[in-house]
Design a protein around this motif. Structure first.
Motif, PDB file in Angstrom:
ATOM      1  N   CYS A  30       0.853  -1.192   0.000  1.00  0.00           N
ATOM      2  CA  CYS A  30       0.000   0.000   0.000  1.00  0.00           C
ATOM      3  C   CYS A  30       0.883   1.233   0.000  1.00  0.00           C
ATOM      4  O   CYS A  30       2.071   1.167   0.341  1.00  0.00           O
ATOM      5  CB  CYS A  30      -0.954   0.017   1.195  1.00  0.00           C
ATOM      6  N   LYS A  31       0.309   2.339  -0.370  1.00  0.00           N
ATOM      7  CA  LYS A  31       1.061   3.576  -0.474  1.00  0.00           C
ATOM      8  C   LYS A  31       1.547   4.032   0.898  1.00  0.00           C
ATOM      9  O   LYS A  31       0.785   4.081   1.853  1.00  0.00           O
ATOM     10  CB  LYS A  31       0.175   4.662  -1.100  1.00  0.00           C
ATOM     11  N   SER A  47      -3.549  -6.449   5.401  1.00  0.00           N
ATOM     12  CA  SER A  47      -4.094  -7.647   4.777  1.00  0.00           C
ATOM     13  C   SER A  47      -4.075  -7.489   3.265  1.00  0.00           C
ATOM     14  O   SER A  47      -4.647  -6.536   2.722  1.00  0.00           O
ATOM     15  CB  SER A  47      -5.526  -7.902   5.259  1.00  0.00           C
ATOM     16  N   SER A  48      -3.433  -8.439   2.572  1.00  0.00           N
ATOM     17  CA  SER A  48      -3.406  -8.378   1.113  1.00  0.00           C
ATOM     18  C   SER A  48      -4.724  -8.825   0.502  1.00  0.00           C
ATOM     19  O   SER A  48      -5.017  -8.519  -0.644  1.00  0.00           O
ATOM     20  CB  SER A  48      -2.265  -9.251   0.575  1.00  0.00           C
ATOM     21  N   GLU A  56      -6.514  -3.643   3.416  1.00  0.00           N
ATOM     22  CA  GLU A  56      -6.769  -2.687   4.487  1.00  0.00           C
ATOM     23  C   GLU A  56      -5.876  -3.011   5.679  1.00  0.00           C
ATOM     24  O   GLU A  56      -5.368  -4.129   5.826  1.00  0.00           O
ATOM     25  CB  GLU A  56      -8.241  -2.731   4.910  1.00  0.00           C
ATOM     26  N   ASN A  57      -5.700  -2.002   6.539  1.00  0.00           N
ATOM     27  CA  ASN A  57      -4.920  -2.183   7.758  1.00  0.00           C
ATOM     28  C   ASN A  57      -5.766  -2.893   8.810  1.00  0.00           C
ATOM     29  O   ASN A  57      -6.853  -2.434   9.160  1.00  0.00           O
ATOM     30  CB  ASN A  57      -4.452  -0.828   8.311  1.00  0.00           C
ATOM     31  N   ALA A 115     -17.297  -7.063  -2.173  1.00  0.00           N
ATOM     32  CA  ALA A 115     -15.897  -6.630  -2.094  1.00  0.00           C
ATOM     33  C   ALA A 115     -15.520  -5.863  -3.358  1.00  0.00           C
ATOM     34  O   ALA A 115     -15.967  -6.185  -4.465  1.00  0.00           O
ATOM     35  CB  ALA A 115     -14.989  -7.839  -1.915  1.00  0.00           C
ATOM     36  N   SER A 116     -14.681  -4.855  -3.207  1.00  0.00           N
ATOM     37  CA  SER A 116     -14.250  -4.051  -4.350  1.00  0.00           C
ATOM     38  C   SER A 116     -13.095  -4.747  -5.059  1.00  0.00           C
ATOM     39  O   SER A 116     -12.306  -5.465  -4.442  1.00  0.00           O
ATOM     40  CB  SER A 116     -13.798  -2.667  -3.886  1.00  0.00           C
ATOM     41  N   LEU A 117     -13.014  -4.524  -6.359  1.00  0.00           N
ATOM     42  CA  LEU A 117     -11.906  -5.058  -7.143  1.00  0.00           C
ATOM     43  C   LEU A 117     -10.762  -4.066  -7.227  1.00  0.00           C
ATOM     44  O   LEU A 117      -9.596  -4.450  -7.244  1.00  0.00           O
ATOM     45  CB  LEU A 117     -12.382  -5.418  -8.549  1.00  0.00           C
TER      46      LEU A 117
END
Length: 665
Positions: free
Chosen positions: A179-180, A210-211, A215-216, A265-267
C-alpha cells in the motif's frame, strides 16, 4: 545474529543460529536444548558474504528442497548457499540432523570444551551458489520466508518479492507493493485461511496489512521501525511488544467479533480503465470459471475469476509494478502463447499506462480445488520498459527541463504472426498508441527478458487513442498491418512488415540493442469522425477483406470495408490498400462510444457512456439497429467480447464491460 528453524526438526528443542563476523564470514551453528540443561552447540558451516560496505547478514531461511540456505544481507542482496553437513567436523552431527537430542546428556556441559568455534578451520568457506545483488536496495533485506515451494523476501524499499529456485539459481517472479506509504516492510505472515499479512512500519506506526482485503488490520503508534519488536497473533488475541526509550512496551488486544459485513468486495480502489478476457475453464463443482484481467486508475492490474454459477468475482493475483494509472492491456494469443485445455491457461500479458511505463508478465492459471476461487494463478514478471529510463540515469537532472513528462500509453495491440517461415525470429512485437502523438512498436524477447523500442512515427501529430494490428495472408505472401486512430477523428493504416523484419535482423545482430527505426508513411488515412476515436475493432471476412469499425466521442459509428492487395515490390511499396465501402451512423449513441466489436461480418456490437449496449446489422451499405440492452456500469471505459460454442451447437456471444464497476453479459 539471527535464528532460523531447521526443516524436519522440532522448533521447541532445536534451531539454527547464524552469526556474522569480520571479513564477511557467516557461521551456521546448530543449537539443541532441553529444559534444565545447558544448550548443545555444533558448528555446521562457514559462508562468505560478498564484499560491501556493511558486510553482514540480516535474515536467513532453510529451503525444504534439500541442502540449501537462502539469506539476505545489509546491502539488500539475496544469496543462496549450500548447507549439507557431509564434510569436516560437521559430519559428526548425524544425531541432531536426524532430529534426535540424545547428544544433550547430563554431562553435556563438557561437550562445550573446547569451543566448537575452534574447529572452524576444519570446514571449508563456502561461496554463494546464486546471488541477486542489491535486490531490495541499500537499506537491506528484512526477512526471507518459504511458503509452498516459493521464496518471499521483504525489504525497506516498500516491496516484497516472490522468487523460485530453478537449477540452484534464484529467479524473481514478481514484486508487490502492499500500500502507499508502507516503505518499511519487516515480515510476511501466511494465515491458514489463505490471507497474506504484511507487517511493517508506516511513518511512526506499526501496521499489519491484509493483502486479501487491502486494508490495515492493526495500527499501533510505537515511534517507527528503528527498534526491537515482536508480534504474535492467535484466534483469541494479538500481542505486540517493543522497546521505546529504554522501556519494554506491551500492546494486547482481545479478539472481538467483526461487526462489519462486506456486501460486495471491491476489485479496485478507483475506476477500471481496461479489461481483457483470458479464457474459461470447467472446474468440477464450480461450473464454468471465466478469468479476466482488469487495469485501473489505482495503478494496479488485477487477475480475477468470475463464476457464472455463484456470480462472484474473486481476485487471484494483483500486479502493482506501475507507478501511475494502468490505461490499457494486451494479451499475446498467437501459436505457443496460449494454453487452453485441461492443464490450464497460459498467456503473455502486456500492461501500460501513465509515465510511459510498460510491463510484461507470463500468466499461468490452473485448477486449485483447495482455494476459495477453485483456481490459482502464477504470475512471472518478464520485462518492463520506460521511455524516460535514460532521464532517470542523468546527473543533475533537477537542473534540466524534461521534454514530455506526461506521455501515456493509450492503447496496446499484439502483432500476430511474427514467428513464421518468412520471419523466423523468437522476438514478439507489440504496437502502442501514445499521447505524445506517436505510434510505437516494441520487441520482446521473453527468454532474455528484454523489451525494446524498435520503431516509431509521429505522423498523427496529436494524441493517438487506439491501435489495432492484424495479419494479412495470401498466396503472394503475408503482411503485418496496423490501424491507428487519433483525437482528430482520423484512422490511418500502416504496413509495418518492413520495419519489423529490419528490427528483427538488427536485434539479432546487436544482441537485443538498437536505435528505433522510422515507420513508413501510412498507406491510407480516412477521416472517419469529427473528433476523437474511442473504440476500434477489425475483423476479417470470409472473402479475405477487412471490416473496420470505430466509435467516437460524438456518439457516431463508422464502418469501412477494406481490401488488401500484394504486389511484387518490397515491403510497403508492394502493398495496396483499397477502401471498398464506407458507412457512417451519426448519433448512434447519446454519448461517447467507448466499446465496439465486429461479432460477425454482418453483426456489430457497440457500447457507450449512455449505458446502452446495441446490436447492429451491417448490410447493403447501412447499419440497422437490432436491439438495445441497458447495462449498469457508469462511465464505461472498455468492452471485450468472446464467443462460446454451447453443447447443442449453438454459438453464444459474451461480453464484459468495465468502468465504475464490472459487468458480464
Amino acid at each position: 545474529l539471527s535464528w532460523a528453524p531447521r526443516p524436519g526438526l522440532p522448533p521447541a528443542t532445536a534451531a539454527a543460529l547464524l552469526a556474522s563476523g569480520p571479513d564477511g564470514e557467516m557461521l551456521w551453528l546448530d543449537v539443541a536444548h532441553r529444559p534444565g540443561q545447558a544448550p548443545w552447540v555444533r558448528l555446521m558451516g562457514r559462508y562468505l558474504l560478498p564484499p560491501c560496505k556493511q558486510r553482514w547478514h540480516t535474515c536467513a531461511s532453510f529451503l525444504p528442497q534439500g541442502g540449501l540456505l537462502v539469506c539476505g544481507d545489509r546491502r539488500g542482496s539475496l544469496l543462496l548457499f549450500p548447507c549439507s553437513s557431509s564434510s569436516g567436523w560437521a559430519a559428526e552431527s548425524t544425531g541432531i540432523a536426524s532430529g534426535g537430542t540424545d547428544l544433550v546428556g547430563e554431562d553435556s556441559s563438557s561437550e562445550l570444551e573446547p569451543s566448537c568455534l575452534s574447529h572452524n578451520g576444519a570446514l571449508p568457506l563456502e561461496s554463494p551458489l546464486s546471488g541477486l545483488f542489491g535486490l531490495h536496495g541499500k537499506t537491506g533485506v528484512t526477512s526471507v520466508t518459504v511458503h509452498r515451494d516459493y521464496i518471499y523476501s521483504t525489504g525497506r524499499d516498500g516491496v516484497y518479492r516472490q522468487l523460485r529456485l530453478r537449477d540452484q539459481q534464484l529467479e524473481v517472479l514478481q514484486k508487490n507493493r502492499p500500500c502507499k506509504g508502507l516503505q518499511w516492510i519487516e515480515e510476511l505472515r501466511f494465515t491458514p485461511d489463505g490471507d497474506l499479512l504484511v507487517l511493517g512500519f508506516h511513518a511512526d506506526n506499526f501496521v499489519v496489512w491484509s493483502s486479501r482485503t487491502s486494508e490495515n488490520l492493526l495500527c499501533i503508534p510505537c515511534g517507527g521501525g528503528h527498534r526491537s519488536w515482536s508480534y504474535c497473533n492467535s484466534p483469541s488475541a494479538e500481542v505486540f511488544t517493543f522497546i521505546k526509550s529504554g522501556d519494554v512496551m506491551l500492546y494486547r488486544r482481545e479478539a472481538e467479533p467483526c461487526e462489519q459485513q462486506v456486501l460486495l468486495a471491491s476489485l479496485h480502489g478507483r475506476e477500471i480503465t481496461c479489461v481483457r478476457h483470458l479464457g474459461a475453464m470447467e472446474v468440477p463443482g464450480h461450473g464454468a470459471l471465466n478469468v479476466f484481467i482488469t487495469g485501473s486508475e489505482d495503478t494496479t492490474a488485477c487477475i480475477l475469476v468470475l463464476s457464472e454459477r455463484s456470480r462472484a468475482a474473486v481476485p487471484l493475483a494483483r500486479l502493482s509494478d506501475h507507478i501511475s494509472s494502468v490505461r490499457t492491456l494486451a494479451l499475446a494469443m498467437g501459436p505457443g502463447d496460449e494454453g487452453f485445455g485441461d492443464e490450464g491457461l497460459s498467456a503473455l500479458l502486456f500492461s501500460a499506462g501513465g509515465r510511459a511505463q510498460m510491463e510484461c508478465y507470463r500468466l499461468l492459471c490452473a485448477r486449485d480445488p483447495a482455494s476459495e476461487s477453485a483456481m490459482a494463478c502464477q504470475v512471472i514478471h518478464v520485462a518492463s520498459h520506460r521511455l524516460d529510463e535514460h532521464w532517470e540515469r542523468k546527473k543533475n537532472r533537477h537542473k534540466l527541463v524534461k521534454m514530455d513528462p506526461e506521455t501515456r500509453y493509450m492503447s496496446l495491440s499484439f502483432v500476430p504472426g511474427t514467428s513464421t517461415k518468412q520471419l523466423p525470429t523468437p522476438w514478439k512485437f507489440l504496437a502502442a498508441a501514445c499521447s505524445d502523438g506517436s505510434v510505437r512498436v516494441f520487441g520482446l524477447l521473453e527468454a532474455a527478458q528484454k523489451l525494446v523500442l524498435v520503431a516509431e512515427s509521429f505522423h498523427h501529430k496529436r494524441c493517438v487513442l487506439k491501435v489495432e494490428a492484424f495479419l494479412h495472408m495470401e498466396a503472394g505472401g503475408e503482411r503485418h498491418l496496423l490501424c491507428s486512430a487519433a483525437t482528430d477523428g482520423s484512422v490511418a493504416f500502416w504496413d509495418i512488415s518492413g520495419p519489423i523484419a529490419d528490427a528483427a535482423d538488427a536485434l539479432r545482430r546487436a544482441d537485443g540493442e538498437m536505435q528505433p527505426l522510422a515507420l513508413d508513411t501510412p498507406l491510407v488515412t480516412i477521416m472517419a469522425h469529427s473528433c476523437g476515436v474511442n473504440s476500434l475493432h477489425i475483423r476479417e471476412t470470409p472473402e479475405g477483406q477487412y471490416l473496420v469499425a470505430s466509435g467516437s466521442d460524438d456518439g457516431s459509428i463508422h464502418v469501412c470495408l477494406l481490401e488488401v492487395a500484394l504486389g511484387k515490390g518490397e515491403a510497403a511499396a508492394g502493398t495496396c490498400l483499397q477502401v471498398l465501402e464506407r458507412v457512417s451512423r451519426p448519433c448512434a449513441h447519446a454519448a461517447h462510444v467507448t466499446g465496439i466489436r465486429v461479432l460477425r461480418p454482418d453483426l456489430l456490437l457497440s457500447a457507450s457512456v449512455d449505458q446502452r449496449l446495441t446490436l447492429w446489422h451491417w448490410g447493403l451499405g447501412r447499419l440497422v439497429p437490432l436491439s438495445t440492452t441497458f447495462f449498469h456500469v457508469p462511465d464505461l471505459a472498455e468492452l471485450d467480447c468472446w464467443e462460446v460454442m454451447e453443447a447443442g451447437g449453438e454459438l453464444r456471444y459474451y461480453c464484459v464491460l468495465c468502468g465504475q464497476g464490472l459487468e458480464m453479459l
